[in-house]
Design an enzyme around this catalytic site. Structure first.
Site, mmCIF file in Angstrom:
data_model
loop_
_atom_site.group_PDB
_atom_site.id
_atom_site.type_symbol
_atom_site.label_atom_id
_atom_site.label_comp_id
_atom_site.label_asym_id
_atom_site.label_seq_id
_atom_site.Cartn_x
_atom_site.Cartn_y
_atom_site.Cartn_z
ATOM 1 N N ARG A 106 1.013 -1.398 0.188
ATOM 2 C CA ARG A 106 0.041 -0.417 -0.116
ATOM 3 C C ARG A 106 0.992 1.493 0.361
ATOM 4 O O ARG A 106 0.586 2.232 -0.267
ATOM 5 C CB ARG A 106 -1.320 -0.397 0.999
ATOM 6 N N LEU A 108 3.022 2.294 2.240
ATOM 7 C CA LEU A 108 3.609 3.264 3.353
ATOM 8 C C LEU A 108 4.956 2.523 3.989
ATOM 9 O O LEU A 108 5.192 3.740 4.299
ATOM 10 C CB LEU A 108 2.520 1.398 4.410
ATOM 11 N N THR A 110 7.492 3.455 1.306
ATOM 12 C CA THR A 110 8.157 3.940 1.004
ATOM 13 C C THR A 110 7.534 5.421 1.723
ATOM 14 O O THR A 110 8.468 6.641 0.921
ATOM 15 C CB THR A 110 6.852 3.850 -0.899
ATOM 16 N N TYR A 138 15.219 -2.372 0.105
ATOM 17 C CA TYR A 138 15.877 -0.830 0.173
ATOM 18 C C TYR A 138 17.144 -0.695 -1.627
ATOM 19 O O TYR A 138 17.230 0.705 -1.272
ATOM 20 C CB TYR A 138 17.152 -1.357 1.750
ATOM 21 N N PHE A 426 21.519 -2.526 14.755
ATOM 22 C CA PHE A 426 20.727 -1.178 15.116
ATOM 23 C C PHE A 426 19.175 -1.575 14.440
ATOM 24 O O PHE A 426 18.842 -2.059 13.025
ATOM 25 C CB PHE A 426 21.321 -0.420 14.869
#
Length: 426
Positions: A106, A108, A110, A138, A426
């Protein structure tokens, strides 16, 4: 070009799902969504909520909400990553990225990523960093794998080390310490290592408190052992944190495994001594390393390097260049020379054509109209930046285009004699 600039101060409705920064009161719901996204129990331990409450920074914890339920998460925080040559570079560290299975595809992620990278660019960060749980995600945002990592499992019985030999050798000593001792010496040692190794990232006080159990993220914490190596003059040159299991054979023979949570060494002597120490602990028959550089010394420290089996070999720290000029001028180079590069960034955050004049002391990088000798995307530049990847390899794959031997000259400048390393997650 399409800009990543997005105003996240105003909620945006994407099919009924609002994307916005969260308030501190919503941190528990946000953490529940993070745990759900990583397929962990959705129940948030009180300890974890309290610990992350100390880290809360308005505007840098993002969430997507469907009604009152958080269905996607994103967080960034300030970080420094060491460039080749030892200079710390300002980074936007990305973490806690999830999208619930009910709300995939959907846009989100991005929207959250675009807004965060635009904000990082405006702050003046040179790069963004992350540890990728999944490889394919990524690259489309301009990130590229910049360091690798390896784990080793040492069969102590085959290693060939003399269990009767003193550990360490004459001149130094190893002492077990409590968490308070780690907090006293660990940060300073880490700064020495960070200044010498490209790819190492900064650690704040919160990091040290959670890794020593002073601040606990959940109820599953088990107290590890900590040992420091002191040189002859008393300087702490090494630190290792490790666990040991309780495994016995049928004939009541010990088959214990020491698992390293982290090992830092500022000198080869300290590194050798700490590995020898771990391999000499009574009852320990195997030693499992933490995440090391792929060219780590560990196997070759053993009389029989085949006793160290590589159990993990993978990409680790990913980098996104936000400012080409700042990134290339921040590092040093293996030789001297010039190179004209053209960098494409579809997001419009950076890019352009640059003349790089590089040397072992540093570099200048200025805009130019000269014909490019190496044309590449911002993802490929990130892969080259810390010296781990080869421009010739990328050219063979069709991921960069070279003219007049540009790839070979890029390798002569960019590649490093030792591979970069990021010991942290992390």
């Amino acid at each position: 070009m399409t800009s990543l600039r997005t105003d996240l101060s105003r909620p945006a409705d994407l099919g009924g799902t609002a994307v916005r920064p969260i308030s501190e009161d919503e941190l528990g719901e946000w953490l529940r969504a993070v745990r759900t996204g990583f397929l962990q129990s959705p129940v948030v331990p009180v300890e974890e909520l309290a610990a992350y409450g100390e880290q809360f920074e308005p505007g840098r914890f993002l969430g997507a909400f469907d009604g009152g339920r958080c269905v996607a998460t994103f967080r960034s925080f300030g970080q420094q990553v060491t460039a080749v040559g030892g200079r710390p570079v300002a980074a936007d560290a990305v973490t806690g990225v999830t999208v619930s299975a009910t709300h995939r595809r959907r846009g989100l992620l991005t929207r959250m990523m675009n807004g965060d990278l635009a904000a990082a660019k405006e702050r003046g960060d040179t790069v963004a960093t992350l540890i990728a749980a999944e490889y394919p995600i990524y690259g489309r945002f301009g990130f590229g794998p910049a360091t690798g990592a390896a784990r080793w499992n040492v069969d102590v019985r085959r290693a060939g080390l003399d269990p009767r030999a003193p550990v360490p050798s004459a001149g130094g000593r190893i002492d077990l310490v409590e968490p308070e001792g780690v907090l006293a010496v660990g940060p300073g040692l880490h700064e020495r290592v960070r200044a010498a190794v490209p790819g190492v990232v900064s650690r704040d006080a919160w990091w040290w408190r959670t890794r020593t159990g002073v601040l606990r993220l959940d109820t599953q914490w088990t107290e590890p052992f900590h040992a420091v190596y002191r040189a002859a003059d008393g300087t702490v040159d090494g630190l290792v944190t490790y666990d040991v299991d309780d495994t016995w054979g049928d004939a009541k023979q010990p088959h214990h495994t020491a698992t390293v949570r982290g090992l830092l060494a500022a000198t080869p002597d300290a590194e050798r001594a700490l590995w020898h120490y771990l391999c000499s602990i009574d009852w320990v028959t195997h030693v499992k390393s933490d995440l090391r550089a792929p060219d780590d010394l560990l196997p070759l420290l053993l009389p029989d390097p085949r006793a160290a089996l590589a159990t993990t070999l993978t990409d680790w720290l990913w980098v996104r260049i936000l400012d080409v000029r700042a990134a290339l001028e921040a590092r040093t180079y293996e030789g001297e020379g010039s190179l004209v590069i053209e960098v494409a960034d579809p997001a419009g955050l950076t890019g352009g054509r640059w003349l790089l004049d590089a040397s072992t002391a540093g570099a200048s990088c200025v805009p130019t109209t000269r014909s490019p000798e190496l044309t590449l995307g911002v993802t490929e530049l990130a892969m080259l930046w810390l010296g781990d990847e080869s421009a010739l390899r990328l050219a063979a794959l069709g991921r960069v285009r070279e003219e007049r031997g540009g790839a070979a000259r890029a390798d002569a400048l960019f590649r490093t004699s030792r591979r970069p390393w990021c010991p942290d997650q992390f």
